[in-house]
Every structure is written in C-alpha cells, then in structure tokens.
Design a protein around this motif. Structure first.
Motif, PDB file in Angstrom:
ATOM      1  N   ALA A 201       0.823  -1.213   0.000  1.00 24.24           N
ATOM      2  CA  ALA A 201       0.000   0.000   0.000  1.00 24.24           C
ATOM      3  C   ALA A 201       0.852   1.256   0.000  1.00 24.24           C
ATOM      4  O   ALA A 201       0.492   2.265  -0.622  1.00 24.24           O
ATOM      5  CB  ALA A 201      -0.921  -0.005   1.217  1.00 24.24           C
ATOM      6  N   PRO A 221      -3.621   1.514  -4.903  1.00 25.72           N
ATOM      7  CA  PRO A 221      -3.690   0.743  -3.663  1.00 25.72           C
ATOM      8  C   PRO A 221      -4.945   1.023  -2.844  1.00 25.72           C
ATOM      9  O   PRO A 221      -5.564   0.087  -2.316  1.00 25.72           O
ATOM     10  CB  PRO A 221      -2.421   1.166  -2.914  1.00 25.72           C
ATOM     11  CG  PRO A 221      -1.447   1.478  -4.009  1.00 25.72           C
ATOM     12  CD  PRO A 221      -2.271   2.129  -5.084  1.00 25.72           C
ATOM     13  N   GLU A 222      -5.340   2.285  -2.750  1.00 31.14           N
ATOM     14  CA  GLU A 222      -6.512   2.608  -1.943  1.00 31.14           C
ATOM     15  C   GLU A 222      -7.805   2.073  -2.546  1.00 31.14           C
ATOM     16  O   GLU A 222      -8.809   1.881  -1.830  1.00 31.14           O
ATOM     17  CB  GLU A 222      -6.625   4.121  -1.723  1.00 31.14           C
ATOM     18  CG  GLU A 222      -6.686   4.940  -2.995  1.00 31.14           C
ATOM     19  CD  GLU A 222      -5.333   5.436  -3.443  1.00 31.14           C
ATOM     20  OE1 GLU A 222      -5.282   6.567  -3.993  1.00 31.14           O
ATOM     21  OE2 GLU A 222      -4.331   4.716  -3.251  1.00 31.14           O
ATOM     22  N   LEU A 225      -7.204  -2.240  -1.972  1.00 28.53           N
ATOM     23  CA  LEU A 225      -7.174  -2.732  -0.591  1.00 28.53           C
ATOM     24  C   LEU A 225      -8.379  -2.182   0.171  1.00 28.53           C
ATOM     25  O   LEU A 225      -8.266  -1.298   1.019  1.00 28.53           O
ATOM     26  CB  LEU A 225      -5.859  -2.336   0.079  1.00 28.53           C
ATOM     27  CG  LEU A 225      -4.613  -3.013  -0.501  1.00 28.53           C
ATOM     28  CD1 LEU A 225      -3.347  -2.433   0.117  1.00 28.53           C
ATOM     29  CD2 LEU A 225      -4.665  -4.523  -0.318  1.00 28.53           C
ATOM     30  N   ARG A 246       0.082   4.585   4.474  1.00 28.90           N
ATOM     31  CA  ARG A 246      -1.034   3.669   4.619  1.00 28.90           C
ATOM     32  C   ARG A 246      -0.585   2.339   5.238  1.00 28.90           C
ATOM     33  O   ARG A 246       0.567   1.920   5.101  1.00 28.90           O
ATOM     34  CB  ARG A 246      -1.690   3.416   3.266  1.00 28.90           C
ATOM     35  CG  ARG A 246      -2.302   4.677   2.647  1.00 28.90           C
ATOM     36  CD  ARG A 246      -2.959   4.388   1.319  1.00 28.90           C
ATOM     37  NE  ARG A 246      -4.087   3.482   1.450  1.00 28.90           N
ATOM     38  CZ  ARG A 246      -5.293   3.844   1.831  1.00 28.90           C
ATOM     39  NH1 ARG A 246      -5.536   5.109   2.143  1.00 28.90           N
ATOM     40  NH2 ARG A 246      -6.271   2.963   1.918  1.00 28.90           N
TER      41      ARG A 246
END
Length: 255
Positions: A201, A221-222, A225, A246
């Motif tokens: 992340a 990534p946000e 995940l 993160r």
C-alpha cells in the motif's frame, strides 16, 4: 515501455493456475502483485519472463516475449525468483557482476559501463560493505540482497521480483522497497510479488489482486485494498488506515 498481457492461461501439473489474465502496463510503474497463497502470482511472473508455457500473448514493446532472442530478452527482463539462492563459493562482487552477462560479448571482460552498473546495484542493495566476501558466509537476508543486486545490475526496463522482502528484517524490508521504488522512478517498471499488504500500500503505484488465478481488482492501492476485497479474497477483517503512510492490519479470519 509497454507490457501487454492478453488472455493469459497457464497450467502446472495439469492444473490450471492462471485464468484469462489481461493487463496493460505503460511507462514506468511499481506494480504490486498480491493475493493469497495459491492465487497464481508466481506462475504469472514466470509466464511474463517466458519461463513456462502459456496460452495467450505477452508482448513487450510490441514484440512477443516468447519469440525474443534469449540474450535480447535477458537484457529487457530481469527476474529474481522466490527463494533464489547461491550454492557456490563466489565473491559477492563477482556474483553481482553476473547480472551484466546479457550485455557482454562472448569472452569479453566487463566494460567501464558494466563496472558502473555493478557498483550502482551494490550501492542500491546496500551490500558494498561485504563486496569481497564469499557469498556462502552471509546470512540468508544478506544473500537475498546480493541476489537482488544481481538482478538490478542488469538495468533492464522490466524487473520481476518474487517476494523480495520475505527473508529480511523490517529495516531491510523498507530499504528494499525504497530501492524498488527508486528503480521504477528512474523510468523502469517493477512487478513485485508481495505478501505484506502495508508495504504494498505504501510503496506501489498500482496493485493487481489475484484470486484463484484471475484478476479480482486492479488499480490504485486505496482502490484495491478495501474491506470488501480483503474479506472476499483473503477471508480476513482488517483495519485499513493512514493517509500518506497507509497500513493494513489484519484482525481476524472471517470463516
């Protein structure tokens, strides 16, 4: 650099492991390939490196990877296998220098640009202090960094690494992720198989989440995940936090 995967299928031992995977990678990026054990991550990177047979097409800058002349492919794609080791008593600097073999004409000594690439790789992997040591005298984590340096020394536009931080302590895990981030930032592409979701992340530009050989999610990534994806694919509940730094903290299994 343009890497294109179109409808990739691959089987191991008669069992289909990769199912209809298509990806496009343009320009430089640090891509994390994530997913639970058995999701097909290692099989996919081995297919990209033309190490196993597969259905579908994998092209690098418009040329099929499988049909590239081996030396040309070795200059274009550097690959560090999961759990790669060294079983011969060899000086560390000489082992790293093996990464330059695709660039050398037969029976030719390394040129100044090769020596410079070797030095850059050793500095990036933080192994300069034991460059003259026998690799067999090093710890497992130190050997892992040496083998990464060998891959870095190729200075290929595409670097494939399978679990590069698996045997390292937290200090060197962060260091290796910084190295891979910098390698991608220099105009190259890194595809790394990762199990540490927090590191993925924090350092990756893009994550590709595999589940049972297929792409479950692909993006920032946000966006990948999410609690929903972690529960559906990893079967866990987790705390996902941080804005600039993160992290993903697994809490419990869901089954």
């Amino acid at each position: 650099m343009h890497l294109s995967l179109a409808h990739i299928h691959a089987a191991l031992g008669g069992t289909r492991v990769i199912r209809d995977v298509s990806l496009e990678v343009r320009d430089s990026a640090f891509i994390g390939l994530i997913g639970p054990n058995g999701a097909g991550k290692t099989t996919l990177v081995r297919a990209i490196a033309a190490l196993i047979p597969h259905e579908g097409t994998i092209d690098l800058d418009g040329q099929a990877v499988a049909t590239m002349e081996p030396r040309v492919r070795a200059r274009a794609i550097a690959y560090l296998a999961q759990g790669a080791g060294s079983h011969w008593p060899l000086e560390v600097s000489r082992l790293v220098a093996l990464g330059r073999l695709p660039h050398l004409a037969p029976f030719r000594a390394p040129a100044p640009e090769d020596e410079a690439a070797i030095a850059r790789a050793m500095q990036l992997a933080d192994i300069e202090s034991f460059g003259g040591r026998d690799v067999l005298t090093l710890s497992g984590g130190e050997r892992a960094r040496v083998l990464l340096a060998r891959a870095l020394a190729v200075e290929a536009p595409l670097l494939l690494v399978d679990e590069p931080v698996a045997s390292l302590d937290p200090y060197h895990q962060i260091g290796i992720m910084e190295v891979l981030r910098a390698y991608a930032g220099a105009g190259r592409t890194v595809i790394a198989v990762l199990h540490d979701l927090s590191l993925a992340a924090r350092y990756c530009d893009r994550l590709v989440l595999l589940d049972e050989g297929a792409v479950k999610a692909d993006g920032r990534p946000e966006d990948v995940l999410t609690p929903e994806n972690l529960e559906a694919v990893y079967r866990i509940r987790a705390i996902i936090g941080g804005e600039t730094e993160r992290f993903v903290l697994p809490l419990a299994r869901t089954d």
